[in-house]
Design an enzyme around this catalytic site. Structure first.
Site, PDB file in Angstrom:
ATOM      1  N   ASP A   1       0.868  -1.491  -0.085  1.00 42.73           N
ATOM      2  CA  ASP A   1       0.324  -0.230  -0.064  1.00 42.73           C
ATOM      3  C   ASP A   1       0.921   1.435  -0.098  1.00 42.73           C
ATOM      4  O   ASP A   1       1.384   1.647   0.826  1.00 42.73           O
ATOM      5  CB  ASP A   1      -0.736   0.257   1.314  1.00 42.73           C
TER       6      ASP A   1
ATOM      7  N   HIS B   1      -3.838  14.429   0.877  1.00 37.85           N
ATOM      8  CA  HIS B   1      -4.579  12.833   1.956  1.00 37.85           C
ATOM      9  C   HIS B   1      -3.014  13.445   2.885  1.00 37.85           C
ATOM     10  O   HIS B   1      -2.591  13.884   4.201  1.00 37.85           O
ATOM     11  CB  HIS B   1      -4.030  11.416   1.089  1.00 37.85           C
TER      12      HIS B   1
ATOM     13  N   GLU C   1     -11.173   4.033   2.937  1.00 40.65           N
ATOM     14  CA  GLU C   1     -10.213   4.209   2.402  1.00 40.65           C
ATOM     15  C   GLU C   1     -10.319   4.471   1.588  1.00 40.65           C
ATOM     16  O   GLU C   1     -10.149   3.394   0.821  1.00 40.65           O
ATOM     17  CB  GLU C   1      -8.789   4.395   2.801  1.00 40.65           C
TER      18      GLU C   1
ATOM     19  N   GLU D   1      -8.949   3.593  -2.337  1.00 42.52           N
ATOM     20  CA  GLU D   1      -8.081   3.754  -3.100  1.00 42.52           C
ATOM     21  C   GLU D   1      -8.290   3.173  -4.735  1.00 42.52           C
ATOM     22  O   GLU D   1      -9.226   2.769  -4.761  1.00 42.52           O
ATOM     23  CB  GLU D   1      -6.986   2.934  -2.599  1.00 42.52           C
TER      24      GLU D   1
ATOM     25  N   ASP E   1      -9.560   0.574   1.492  1.00 42.70           N
ATOM     26  CA  ASP E   1      -8.286  -0.547   1.894  1.00 42.70           C
ATOM     27  C   ASP E   1      -8.773   0.548   4.085  1.00 42.70           C
ATOM     28  O   ASP E   1      -8.211   1.408   4.352  1.00 42.70           O
ATOM     29  CB  ASP E   1      -6.954   0.847   2.498  1.00 42.70           C
TER      30      ASP E   1
ATOM     31  N   ARG F   1      -8.487   3.853  12.909  1.00 43.02           N
ATOM     32  CA  ARG F   1      -7.872   4.987  13.238  1.00 43.02           C
ATOM     33  C   ARG F   1      -6.759   4.893  14.603  1.00 43.02           C
ATOM     34  O   ARG F   1      -6.089   5.679  15.412  1.00 43.02           O
ATOM     35  CB  ARG F   1      -8.420   5.891  13.477  1.00 43.02           C
TER      36      ARG F   1
ATOM     37  N   GLN G   1      -4.467   2.498  15.100  1.00 39.98           N
ATOM     38  CA  GLN G   1      -3.233   2.524  14.092  1.00 39.98           C
ATOM     39  C   GLN G   1      -2.125   4.205  14.800  1.00 39.98           C
ATOM     40  O   GLN G   1      -1.007   4.087  15.251  1.00 39.98           O
ATOM     41  CB  GLN G   1      -3.711   3.554  13.056  1.00 39.98           C
TER      42      GLN G   1
ATOM     43  N   LYS H   1      -4.400  -2.732   9.925  1.00 37.55           N
ATOM     44  CA  LYS H   1      -4.831  -2.341   8.577  1.00 37.55           C
ATOM     45  C   LYS H   1      -5.163  -3.574   8.078  1.00 37.55           C
ATOM     46  O   LYS H   1      -5.360  -3.646   6.243  1.00 37.55           O
ATOM     47  CB  LYS H   1      -4.216  -1.722   7.676  1.00 37.55           C
TER      48      LYS H   1
ATOM     49  N   THR I   1      -9.430  -5.635   2.951  1.00 39.35           N
ATOM     50  CA  THR I   1      -8.853  -5.048   2.601  1.00 39.35           C
ATOM     51  C   THR I   1      -9.857  -5.236   1.269  1.00 39.35           C
ATOM     52  O   THR I   1      -9.375  -6.396   0.519  1.00 39.35           O
ATOM     53  CB  THR I   1      -7.224  -5.305   2.076  1.00 39.35           C
TER      54      THR I   1
ATOM     55  N   GLU J   1     -10.239  12.566   7.041  1.00 39.60           N
ATOM     56  CA  GLU J   1     -11.001  13.553   6.454  1.00 39.60           C
ATOM     57  C   GLU J   1     -11.759  14.651   6.676  1.00 39.60           C
ATOM     58  O   GLU J   1     -12.021  15.658   6.514  1.00 39.60           O
ATOM     59  CB  GLU J   1      -9.764  13.663   5.832  1.00 39.60           C
TER      60      GLU J   1
HETATM   61 CA    CA Z   1      -3.995   3.427   2.507  1.00 40.60          CA
END
Ligand code: CA
Length: 435
Positions: free
Chosen positions: A140, A147, A213, A215, A247, A251, A254, A267, A271, A380
């Site tokens: 990844d 971002h 996420e 992606e 993904d 949070r 993390q 993570k 996915t 975000e």
């Molecule tokens: Ca990612």
């Protein structure tokens, strides 16, 4: 020549006798022809197919009827695209051209053979789509400047949001291939360690800041040997195609775990990718130049100026609460904003001598635009929960709740058609109860 040129399969005027494929806003017109793997209740053995309108064209049936030529048709009678991809780019292109020809409205060979047509065309609604590739490695990246700037502003210093290495390196980490799943696979909320800034010790329990996420991923079409880097100029020849990728991210887990080696459990719980791999050939009409890069990248990350290494792909995220009947569009952005290109990511990935294999998956990193409605994560969009979103049913979201369904969609827009990616969808189920 690093990038694919246009040919007869890209003609925007082409129409198919599969009528649904001719709708101007359909993801799967005759110009797309993405590859996937499917089963049906009558056909539990996985077959490789191509999406056309609302249907799937079964390549096993076509090969058995001698309607397509392939040096080894057994590659279609298997549970992943890997064996087909191994046969090489000229064969991918040949199959695409043959199928395009067969599906054209003027071509009567399959169109008027009702018995064979009934066997070869399966409604997507009655098919079960599998993970399209066997993924040996999943990497990844972190290649959206917007971002990285948003995250840096939130957690570090808005004046120095980008870390010093970001403008020099396509930052990435080695992810977990075992937990990559196909669209519509339920995702269980992870349990894990979290720790507030003033807590003496961490707590253990369900993630409270679950996020998506937005992606895209690319699939390796030709590997490289250990010790043999892929150059930026050659990189696109090693890419088979692209998928949508979510993904999923925890949070709060993390925040506590990522120092000093990066994300781990935050993570690895899932996915999600879309089931249809859109080939680089199908995307050839939609190539664009990537954003200007300052400072100029080091030599191994440079490519010829004015070559189009980006792709113009409109992207959206929808969120639907468990009790809701209506999805709410919470993000619209575009893949063309990505600062580091796929070619640069692959050149950097292998410059150390790291090998890649057919089927490896490379995630772009969260794709955010410059406006607040184009951010590709709830982190975000709600600014780490400070500004909750209001959904159409009036409910608020800081992060994802149990039962929420998150759907990514995307397409490259042509003159009278679009090359779409289908859906990348997942619903969150409650965390496993702790004993
Ligand atoms: Ca990612």
């Amino acid at each position: 020549m690093a990038l694919l040129s246009l040919n007869a399969t890209h003609n925007p005027l082409l129409k198919s006798w599969v009528e649904s494929a001719n709708q101007i806003d359909h993801d799967f017109p005759i110009q797309n022809l993405p590859f996937g793997v499917f089963t049906t209740s009558d056909q539990p053995q996985p077959h490789v197919g191509i999406a056309i309108g609302d249907a799937i064209l079964d390549l096993v049936v076509l090969a058995e009827a001698n309607l397509i030529e392939c040096p080894d048709a057994s590659v279609f009678n298997t549970s992943s695209l890997n064996a087909f991809i191994e046969l090489g780019a000229p064969l991918w292109s040949s199959i695409r051209a043959q199928v395009s020809n067969l599906l054209q409205i003027e071509n009567a060979i399959l169109r008027d053979n009702l018995e064979l047509r009934g066997q070869a065309l399966i409604g997507q609604a009655s098919a079960h789509l599998l993970l399209p590739v066997k993924i040996g490695g999943y990497t990844d990246f972190y290649s959206s400047k917007e971002h990285a700037t948003n995250v840096g502003s939130m957690f570090r210093d808005p004046k120095n949001a980008l870390l010093p290495n970001w403008l020099e390196i396509p930052i990435g980490y080695n992810g977990r291939a075992s937990s990559v799943v196909v669209s519509d696979t339920p995702i269980r909320r992870p349990n894990g360690q979290t720790k507030g800034p003033t807590d003496e010790r961490p707590d253990f329990g369900p993630c409270k800041k679950l996020d998506f996420e937005l992606e895209m991923g690319f699939i390796i079409g030709r590997g490289n040997a250990l010790g043999e880097p892929i150059s930026c100029a050659d990189a696109e020849q090693h890419i088979f195609g692209m998928v949508l990728l979510n993904d999923w991210s925890a949070r709060d887990i993390q925040t506590w775990e990522y120092v000093p080696l990066g994300p781990f459990n935050s993570k690895t719980f899932g996915t999600t990718i879309s089931p249809w791999v859109v080939t680089m050939e199908a995307l050839a009409p939609f190539r664009v130049t990537t954003p200007a890069q300052e400072p100029k990248p080091l030599r191994y990350l440079q490519y010829q100026p004015n070559k189009k290494y980006g792709v113009d792909i409109h992207l959206e995220v929808q969120l639907k609460p468990e009790s809701g009947i209506q999805s709410c569009t919470i993000c619209q952005t575009n893949f063309k904003h990505m600062y580091w290109s796929m070619a640069q990511q692959l050149a950097h990935h292998t410059v150390s001598g790291c090998n890649t294999s057919v089927g490896d998956l490379m995630g772009s990193g969260t794709i955010s635009g410059s406006t607040s409605d184009s951010f590709g994560s709830l982190l975000e969009l709600t600014w780490n929960g400070e500004n909750p979103l209001t959904l159409v049913d009036g409910s608020m979201r800081r992060f994802i709740q149990d039962g929420d369904e998150v759907t990514l969609s995307g397409w490259a827009q042509g003159a009278h058609y679009r090359v779409g990616f289908g859906l990348c969808r997942g619903t969150i189920s409650p965390a496993k109860e702790l004993s």
